[in-house]
Write a protein that holds these residues in place. Structure first.
Motif, short mmCIF file in Angstrom:
data_model
loop_
_atom_site.label_atom_id
_atom_site.label_comp_id
_atom_site.label_asym_id
_atom_site.label_seq_id
_atom_site.Cartn_x
_atom_site.Cartn_y
_atom_site.Cartn_z
N ARG A 133 0.83 -1.22 0.00
CA ARG A 133 0.00 0.00 0.00
C ARG A 133 0.86 1.26 0.00
O ARG A 133 0.50 2.27 -0.61
N SER A 136 -11.18 -2.72 4.80
CA SER A 136 -11.23 -1.71 3.74
C SER A 136 -10.05 -0.73 3.87
O SER A 136 -9.74 -0.26 4.95
N SER A 191 -5.98 9.54 8.20
CA SER A 191 -5.22 8.47 7.54
C SER A 191 -3.72 8.75 7.64
O SER A 191 -3.26 9.86 7.38
N ASP A 213 -1.02 -1.77 15.01
CA ASP A 213 0.03 -2.70 14.57
C ASP A 213 0.58 -3.56 15.70
O ASP A 213 1.36 -4.47 15.45
N VAL A 248 -9.31 0.86 14.24
CA VAL A 248 -8.69 1.48 13.06
C VAL A 248 -9.12 0.74 11.79
O VAL A 248 -9.62 1.35 10.84
#
Ligand code: EPU
Length: 434
Positions: free
Chosen positions: A110, A138, A180, A322, A344
């Protein structure tokens, strides 16, 4: 391709499809140095496209994702000298050969979308497919694209790709519906070369974004408000090169710290920023572990018991999404009922089924909430890494489990952790590639 060249075992990607962890339960003990942050290295490498001068990054982690970014920058026309031994990269984007990103690279990561802002700002054109990356639910890029449009870009959205043009981006007031991480980085980079002033409201404030902003300042960008939800950028005509060192990886540090606690061990992590680790430090202490700081060394020791608790994964300074999978292993060993609420991503608890195979008592309430009843007795078996962080979670589970745990699809983990096997071995774990 050869991996993990400097800190331990050298393995070839083909030989290392899985890791085996045996005799879990051995307490981790010892001292290791934390490497540079992947999620700062990738945007900083993309930022080198904003200037025709050379840029040098030190303390570069040597990872699969870094190789993908190197290939992408070379494809665009930058000269890239990667020194894996010295953990250094030099990028010189004097001219561009291409203004389009190839699908085979962009779909692997990404963060490849991060070249869009710099290429658009510097050349006035960019074509890219929608990015791929870890499957966490998503992952749109509409924050970035809406921002580029507000800055005057014409954006054509085709079947799974974006084509953007803007002779010169114009400063604008940007409001992000969601803070974001990579969206903030893309817009921040684009705004540095825009005409006039850009404000970004509801910006993300992760330490990696502050590090990127500081590198951009070294290039001559005029930025204020880094680390807050309000960033202001005054566009300049051109930017210089930079020579900077990448900040320590709080996610790598956190993974090892959790490993130290969950195995009942005691470890020292060198080169860690205390401020960046605060959310994890609070939760480790709440779980009963001891954490001390001495300059940039973090010392972590397991307590007598592990207490149950609640984790809410949120943008920084909330608990890092994470690290919630790694922390889940600790919650399987805590006394009583614990809860993780992943706020998130909408599908980042898929690793739960792998932990259940190992005997963890976890009830998945929905795709964003899991309840743990502990302590569970974990037993080694065959499990699959589904993405970078779930793979690290399963290695940690193997460090606790009885018998042999075989973690398959380990290539996901190598995207985000340099020499994870060699470094766990250094801390006394029985772990090897197979
Ligand atoms: N989102 C939107 N609209 C957008 C963009 C994002 O609604 O236009 C939503 C997503 O759907 C998601 C949430 O925002 O639910 C978070 O996405 P964000 O864009 O903040 O994440 P990211 O930039 O794609 C980076 C890291 C991730 C890390 C997240 C959250 C990099 C290269 N990646 O991703 O790191 O989990 O921020 O902190 O910086 C990893 O290292 O393993 C990893 C996945």
């Amino acid at each position: 391709m050869t991996l993990s060249t400097t800190r331990g075992t050298t393995v070839s990607a083909d030989d290392a499809a899985r890791v085996i962890v045996t005799n879990g339960g051995t307490p981790l003990k010892g001292r290791i140095r934390v490497g540079g942050a992947k999620n700062a290295a990738l945007p900083m490498m993309a930022a080198a496209l904003l200037t025709d001068e050379p840029c040098v990054l030190e303390n570069l982690p040597i990872l699969e994702d870094i190789y993908v970014m190197v290939e992408l920058l070379r494809h665009l026309g930058a000269e890239v000298d990667l020194d894996t031994t010295k953990h250094r990269v030099r990028i010189h984007a004097k001219d561009f050969d291409q203004r389009s990103a190839p699908a085979e690279l962009v779909q692997r990561m990404r963060a490849s979308f991060l070249v869009s802002g710099p290429v658009l700002a510097r050349t006035g054109e960019m074509e890219t497919p929608a990015p791929g990356g870890c499957k966490l639910g998503s992952r749109p890029v509409d924050v970035d694209v809406r921002g580029f449009k507000r800055m005057g870009a014409n954006v054509f959205v085709g079947d799974g790709y974006y084509s953007m043009t803007a002779p010169r981006l114009e400063g604008a007031d940007l409001y992000m519906d969601y803070p974001s991480h990579t969206g903030t980085e893309n817009l921040l980079m684009a705004a540095t070369l825009a005409r006039g002033e850009t404000t970004i409201t509801n910006a993300a404030s992760e330490p990696e974004i502050v590090a990127l902003g500081n590198a951009l300042r070294e290039m001559g960008a005029k930025i204020s408000g880094l680390g807050t939800p309000y960033i202001k950028v005054k566009g300049v005509e051109r930017l210089r090169g930079f020579h900077t060192s990448i900040l320590p990886d709080r996610l790598e540090a956190g993974t090892f710290a959790i490993g130290g606690v969950v195995t009942g061990g005691e470890i020292i992590l060198d080169r860690v920023n205390e401020h960046d680790m605060a959310p994890l430090t609070y939760k480790l202490r709440e779980a009963g572990a001891e954490v001390w700081w001495n300059d940039n060394a973090m010392m972590v020791r397991a307590g007598h018991t592990l207490e149950s608790l609640e984790i809410q994964a949120l943008p920084f300074p909330g608990f890092p999404t994470d690290l919630q999978a790694a922390f889940a292993v600790l919650l399987t060993q805590a006394e009583g009922t614990s809860r993780i609420n992943e706020r998130v991503f909408n599908d980042r608890l898929r690793y739960v089924s792998e932990l259940q195979k190992m005997g963890a008592e976890i009830h998945l309430v929905n795709s964003q909430e899991a309840r743990f009843t502990g302590p569970s007795r974990l037993r080694g078996t065959d499990v699959q890494a589904l993405d970078i962080r779930s793979g690290a979670c399963l290695i940690l589970a193997g460090l606790v489990a009885e018998g042999e745990t075989r973690v398959h699809e380990i290539q996901h983990v190598r995207r985000g952790y340099e020499d994870i096997v060699g470094r766990f071995q250094k801390l006394g774990a029985n772990i090897q590639y197979a």
